[in-house]
Design a protein around this motif. Structure first.
Motif, PDB file in Angstrom:
ATOM      1  N   THR A 314       1.168  -1.141  -0.491  1.00  0.00           N
ATOM      2  CA  THR A 314      -0.303  -0.449   0.050  1.00  0.00           C
ATOM      3  C   THR A 314       1.120   1.345   0.076  1.00  0.00           C
ATOM      4  N   PHE A 315       1.875   0.820   0.477  1.00  0.00           N
ATOM      5  CA  PHE A 315       3.277   2.185   0.190  1.00  0.00           C
ATOM      6  C   PHE A 315       3.312   2.465  -1.386  1.00  0.00           C
ATOM      7  N   LYS A 316       3.439   1.530  -1.346  1.00  0.00           N
ATOM      8  CA  LYS A 316       3.763   1.967  -3.189  1.00  0.00           C
ATOM      9  C   LYS A 316       3.772   3.401  -4.017  1.00  0.00           C
ATOM     10  N   ILE A 317       2.535   3.344  -3.940  1.00  0.00           N
ATOM     11  CA  ILE A 317       1.832   4.883  -4.909  1.00  0.00           C
ATOM     12  C   ILE A 317       2.248   5.688  -3.931  1.00  0.00           C
ATOM     13  N   PHE A 318       2.909   5.885  -2.690  1.00  0.00           N
ATOM     14  CA  PHE A 318       3.409   7.242  -2.062  1.00  0.00           C
ATOM     15  C   PHE A 318       4.574   7.207  -2.827  1.00  0.00           C
ATOM     16  N   THR A 319       5.621   6.292  -3.410  1.00  0.00           N
ATOM     17  CA  THR A 319       6.636   6.074  -3.451  1.00  0.00           C
ATOM     18  C   THR A 319       6.352   6.607  -5.511  1.00  0.00           C
ATOM     19  N   ARG A 383      14.994  12.509   1.588  1.00  0.00           N
ATOM     20  CA  ARG A 383      13.839  12.948   0.489  1.00  0.00           C
ATOM     21  C   ARG A 383      12.609  12.139   0.876  1.00  0.00           C
ATOM     22  N   GLN A 384      12.504  11.090   1.160  1.00  0.00           N
ATOM     23  CA  GLN A 384      11.523  10.251   1.360  1.00  0.00           C
ATOM     24  C   GLN A 384      10.975  10.262   2.562  1.00  0.00           C
ATOM     25  N   GLN A 385      12.111  10.810   3.526  1.00  0.00           N
ATOM     26  CA  GLN A 385      11.532  10.318   5.231  1.00  0.00           C
ATOM     27  C   GLN A 385      10.860  11.943   5.207  1.00  0.00           C
ATOM     28  N   ASP A 386      11.281  13.231   4.466  1.00  0.00           N
ATOM     29  CA  ASP A 386      10.637  14.868   4.551  1.00  0.00           C
ATOM     30  C   ASP A 386       9.153  14.227   3.719  1.00  0.00           C
ATOM     31  N   PHE A 387       8.886  13.682   2.702  1.00  0.00           N
ATOM     32  CA  PHE A 387       7.637  13.334   2.122  1.00  0.00           C
ATOM     33  C   PHE A 387       6.383  12.718   3.078  1.00  0.00           C
ATOM     34  N   LEU A 388       7.064  11.531   3.726  1.00  0.00           N
ATOM     35  CA  LEU A 388       6.756  10.146   4.819  1.00  0.00           C
ATOM     36  C   LEU A 388       5.745  11.577   6.153  1.00  0.00           C
ATOM     37  N   ARG A 389       7.119  11.919   6.183  1.00  0.00           N
ATOM     38  CA  ARG A 389       6.967  12.785   7.980  1.00  0.00           C
ATOM     39  C   ARG A 389       5.622  14.060   7.549  1.00  0.00           C
ATOM     40  N   ASN A 390       5.340  14.400   6.039  1.00  0.00           N
ATOM     41  CA  ASN A 390       4.591  15.247   5.738  1.00  0.00           C
ATOM     42  C   ASN A 390       3.190  14.794   6.213  1.00  0.00           C
ATOM     43  N   LEU A 391       3.603  13.356   5.528  1.00  0.00           N
ATOM     44  CA  LEU A 391       1.826  12.568   5.406  1.00  0.00           C
ATOM     45  C   LEU A 391       1.770  12.573   6.853  1.00  0.00           C
ATOM     46  N   GLY A 392       2.074  12.848   8.020  1.00  0.00           N
ATOM     47  CA  GLY A 392       2.121  12.503   8.922  1.00  0.00           C
ATOM     48  C   GLY A 392       2.352  10.819   9.872  1.00  0.00           C
ATOM     49  N   PHE A 393       3.312  10.381   9.074  1.00  0.00           N
ATOM     50  CA  PHE A 393       3.832   9.442   9.009  1.00  0.00           C
ATOM     51  C   PHE A 393       4.525   8.980  10.517  1.00  0.00           C
ATOM     52  N   HIS A 435      -3.145   6.051   9.933  1.00  0.00           N
ATOM     53  CA  HIS A 435      -2.172   6.481   9.388  1.00  0.00           C
ATOM     54  C   HIS A 435      -1.887   6.969   7.771  1.00  0.00           C
ATOM     55  N   LEU A 436      -2.879   5.235   7.375  1.00  0.00           N
ATOM     56  CA  LEU A 436      -2.156   4.827   5.292  1.00  0.00           C
ATOM     57  C   LEU A 436      -3.950   5.919   5.452  1.00  0.00           C
ATOM     58  N   ALA A 437      -5.150   5.493   5.899  1.00  0.00           N
ATOM     59  CA  ALA A 437      -5.860   6.894   5.865  1.00  0.00           C
ATOM     60  C   ALA A 437      -5.672   7.983   5.401  1.00  0.00           C
ATOM     61  N   ALA A 438      -5.062   8.723   5.657  1.00  0.00           N
ATOM     62  CA  ALA A 438      -4.661   9.990   6.193  1.00  0.00           C
ATOM     63  C   ALA A 438      -3.890  10.375   5.008  1.00  0.00           C
ATOM     64  N   GLY A 439      -2.789   9.349   4.177  1.00  0.00           N
ATOM     65  CA  GLY A 439      -1.592   9.862   3.398  1.00  0.00           C
ATOM     66  C   GLY A 439      -2.214   8.585   2.538  1.00  0.00           C
ATOM     67  N   TYR A 440      -3.043   8.551   2.585  1.00  0.00           N
ATOM     68  CA  TYR A 440      -5.102   7.850   0.374  1.00  0.00           C
ATOM     69  C   TYR A 440      -5.567   8.997   0.472  1.00  0.00           C
ATOM     70  N   ALA A 441      -5.890   9.566   1.575  1.00  0.00           N
ATOM     71  CA  ALA A 441      -6.969  11.024   2.069  1.00  0.00           C
ATOM     72  C   ALA A 441      -6.232  12.475   0.971  1.00  0.00           C
ATOM     73  N   HIS A 531     -12.364   8.980  -9.599  1.00  0.00           N
ATOM     74  CA  HIS A 531     -12.390  10.076 -10.291  1.00  0.00           C
ATOM     75  C   HIS A 531     -13.018  11.544  -9.760  1.00  0.00           C
ATOM     76  N   ASP A 532     -13.321  10.392  -9.308  1.00  0.00           N
ATOM     77  CA  ASP A 532     -13.978  13.051  -7.943  1.00  0.00           C
ATOM     78  C   ASP A 532     -14.041  11.660  -6.284  1.00  0.00           C
ATOM     79  N   PRO A 533     -13.255  11.513  -5.619  1.00  0.00           N
ATOM     80  CA  PRO A 533     -13.030  10.745  -4.564  1.00  0.00           C
ATOM     81  C   PRO A 533     -13.625  12.072  -3.277  1.00  0.00           C
ATOM     82  N   GLU A 534     -14.524  11.211  -3.068  1.00  0.00           N
ATOM     83  CA  GLU A 534     -15.235  11.576  -1.721  1.00  0.00           C
ATOM     84  C   GLU A 534     -14.428  10.645  -0.480  1.00  0.00           C
ATOM     85  N   TYR A 535     -14.782   8.999  -0.030  1.00  0.00           N
ATOM     86  CA  TYR A 535     -14.494   8.763   0.640  1.00  0.00           C
ATOM     87  C   TYR A 535     -12.754   7.247   0.796  1.00  0.00           C
ATOM     88  N   VAL A 536     -12.262   7.668   1.544  1.00  0.00           N
ATOM     89  CA  VAL A 536     -10.799   6.460   2.077  1.00  0.00           C
ATOM     90  C   VAL A 536     -11.125   5.427   2.724  1.00  0.00           C
TER      91      VAL A 536
END
Length: 594
Positions: A314-319, A383-393, A435-441, A531-536
């Motif tokens: 599930t983390f691959k999409i962040f990369t 840069r990977q750490q910065d990105f994941l930190r910004n997402l709240g991980f 955590h994952l829900a917030a990242g995908y949101a 195409h127009d996400p409302e929920y994760v």
């Protein structure tokens, strides 16, 4: 003090003039002085005696009054008290986003005994055991016939039980008013609500205090009399929660999993519409915390918030999203997937051989560990750490349950290049499903950070941007293809254009030494409509095994995905989402001349 002379000159001269002795004048004045001194001493003594009499009379009246009050008052359990203390029994209701009751108060009574006022103690004990089978008759008789003058029998009884005890006719059995916490929906949203119990109490009343969940997080507000009858409104939708729990329970049993969790979140506001953790409990009869074994095996453990898992692919999409954000790759960029990928003595392999090259989109669709790891090498650890930190991980989620405070993601002590590679596909770092829900949101809403919350929100400020809208849209397109073409094909729900990513992670052993070969955490992270996400929706199964085929299957595509699809099909209409035809890409038009 002015003293009168004993031999005044004027008096002596007058006495001598008439032939009287001056000594008589001195004796008379001396007698008068002594008489005056005696009068003043007597008056002083009488005043002191009067004051002492008043004080003794007041003390006697005070002690006598207090003794009289004690003799006619009911006995209470000894407890430490302080001046001005008062039990605050009232507690505000908790309601869902539509105002439906999740927790309220019910007036009931406690049962206690004053053995020195009892008449037939043996009969009373026998009758009580008939009403409350969990009581011990011999123990009751021992307590009733001992030296105790007060004992609790039941802290909470029903009106029917109260009437039955009243019918015993024993004057030493008495009732104390209670206001107990009632959860009318039973197990529904148990981990969100947490539960409440009695704190300070006496025979007349008892205070209700939160012990877990939102009950404890908002304990001060719920007990504050200044709030009046204002209920605490949560973001939870009672109907959606009920449907999610039913589907997840059935899916957990069908897939032979030992536990399961799900989180349904609004991608714009961060509101948690549903949060489920199984096994669960009834907050009306909250079990005691375990004193041995693993905490995660207790029904009190909130897997959605407290559970820290390696969430796999599930983390691959962040990369992929970060590589597009940095301009390192585009959806059609070719990525080297020839394997195995060697790093020192370690080997990174794919589940299947996908060939020597794949586009970035295919890396996500096919779920290539090698391709994702090579992208992460280019991104780099910092840069990977910065990105994941910004997402709240890197921090516990700020969601409003006390259990979230201890859910600190598990990060590698030394974030090496190898860590960068393995974390890119969800291994070597543990986080919660929330955590994952917030990242995908953040991907679903166009690239802004989301803060999870269990409170119904009004106007919500847009969070900081963590990726561009273009990168987020490209990532959503990839997630849609994972369902329509890739490893999550069982996740297709007609009319709702589901997109998502599967993740299957080997489960670490309890002693921290290696991983189980036949136990996994299977996760599906989904958003809808893509195409127009409302929920994760994040759905995770602990140790699932799908056994319908010739061989047991544990991957998320076979276990978590079909359960998530069933859940989306059930809850989407409840959320007011109508099934619709997914927008199709317009055909390319080529203009030619004659």
């Amino acid at each position: 003090m002015t003293r009168t002379p004993l031999r005044p000159l004027a008096s002596i001269l007058r006495a001598r003039a008439v032939g009287e002795s001056p000594d008589s004048i001195e004796r008379a004045n001396l007698r008068a002085r002594h008489e005056e001194m005696r009068s003043k001493g007597r008056a002083r003594a009488e005043g002191r005696l009067l004051i002492m009499a008043v004080l003794f009379t007041g003390a006697f009246i005070t002690v006598g009054t207090r003794m009289g009050m004690v003799s006619v008052s009911e006995a209470s359990e000894p407890r430490t008290s302080y001046a001005g203390s008062r039990i605050q029994a009232e507690r505000a209701d908790i309601v869902d986003r539509h105002g439906r009751i999740l927790a309220t108060n019910l007036e009931t009574h406690a049962l206690y005994a004053q053995p020195h006022h009892m008449i037939d103690k043996a009969r009373a004990a026998k009758e009580l055991v008939a009403i409350f089978p969990d009581l011990d008759e011999e123990r009751l008789i021992k307590d009733f016939t001992g030296k105790r003058k007060f004992l609790w029998i039941k802290k909470k009884i029903s009106p029917e039980q109260q009437q039955a005890v009243h019918d015993i006719g024993e004057p030493g059995l008495l009732f104390g008013r209670r206001e107990m916490r009632l959860y009318p929906n039973g197990r529904l949203a148990a981990h969100v609500l947490g539960g409440a119990s009695f704190g300070k109490e006496d025979v007349h009343d008892a205070e209700l205090i939160g012990v877990a969940g939102v009950e404890k997080y908002f304990d001060a507000e719920l007990r504050d009399p200044l709030n009046g009858d204002k209920a605490l409104t949560l973001s939870i939708d009672l109907t959606v929660q009920a449907a999610a729990e039913r589907v997840l329970w059935g899916g957990m049993k069908l897939m032979n999993a030992k536990g399961a969790s799900s989180v349904l979140m609004d991608v714009q506001t961060g509101e948690v519409i549903s949060m489920v953790s199984l096994p669960d409990f009834d907050p009306n009869n909250r079990p005691r915390p375990p004193v041995q074994g693993q905490a995660a095996d207790s029904p009190l453990f909130n897997r959605a918030v407290q559970g820290l898992y390696e969430l796999g692919s599930t983390f691959k999409i962040f990369t992929a999203a970060q590589s597009m954000e940095l301009g390192l790759a585009a959806p059609e960029t070719m990525i080297d997937t020839k394997g195995p990928l060697r790093w020192g003595k370690f080997r990174i392999r794919d589940f299947r051989n996908y060939g020597a090259q794949l586009t970035l989109t295919k890396v996500i669709v096919k779920s290539s560990n090698i391709g994702t790891a090579r992208i992460a090498q280019v991104i780099g650890a910092a840069r990977q750490q910065d990105f994941l930190r910004n997402l709240g991980f890197f921090e516990p989620t700020p969601v409003e349950v006390v259990e979230a405070r201890g859910a600190q993601p598990l990060l590698p002590k030394n974030w090496s290049e190898l860590s960068t590679m393995t974390i890119s596909y969800g291994h070597g770092m543990s986080a919660s499903p929330l955590h994952l829900a917030a990242g995908y949101a953040a991907i679903a809403n166009g690239g802004t950070k989301v803060t999870p919350t269990l409170l119904k929100q009004g106007d919500v400020e847009v969070g900081p941007r963590v990726m561009s809208a273009e990168s987020a849209e490209a990532a959503r397109t990839m997630l849609r293809k994972v369902v329509s073409e890739g490893t999550a094909s069982f996740g297709e729900v007609p009319g709702y254009a589901v997109g998502g990513k599967t993740g299957t992670a080997d489960k670490p052993k309890e002693n921290g030494r290696g991983y189980y070969e036949d136990k996994v955490i299977a996760t599906f992270a989904a958003m809808f409509p893509t195409h127009d996400p409302e929920y994760v929706l994040i759905l995770s199964l602990d140790e699932p095994v799908e056994t319908s085929g010739d061989e047991p299957r544990r991957t998320a595509g076979w276990t978590a995905v079909p359960v998530a699809a069933e859940m989306i099909a059930r809850v989407a209409p409840l959320l007011g989402l109508r099934p619709e035809v997914e927008p199709a890409e317009l055909a390319d038009i080529t203009l030619t001349s004659n």
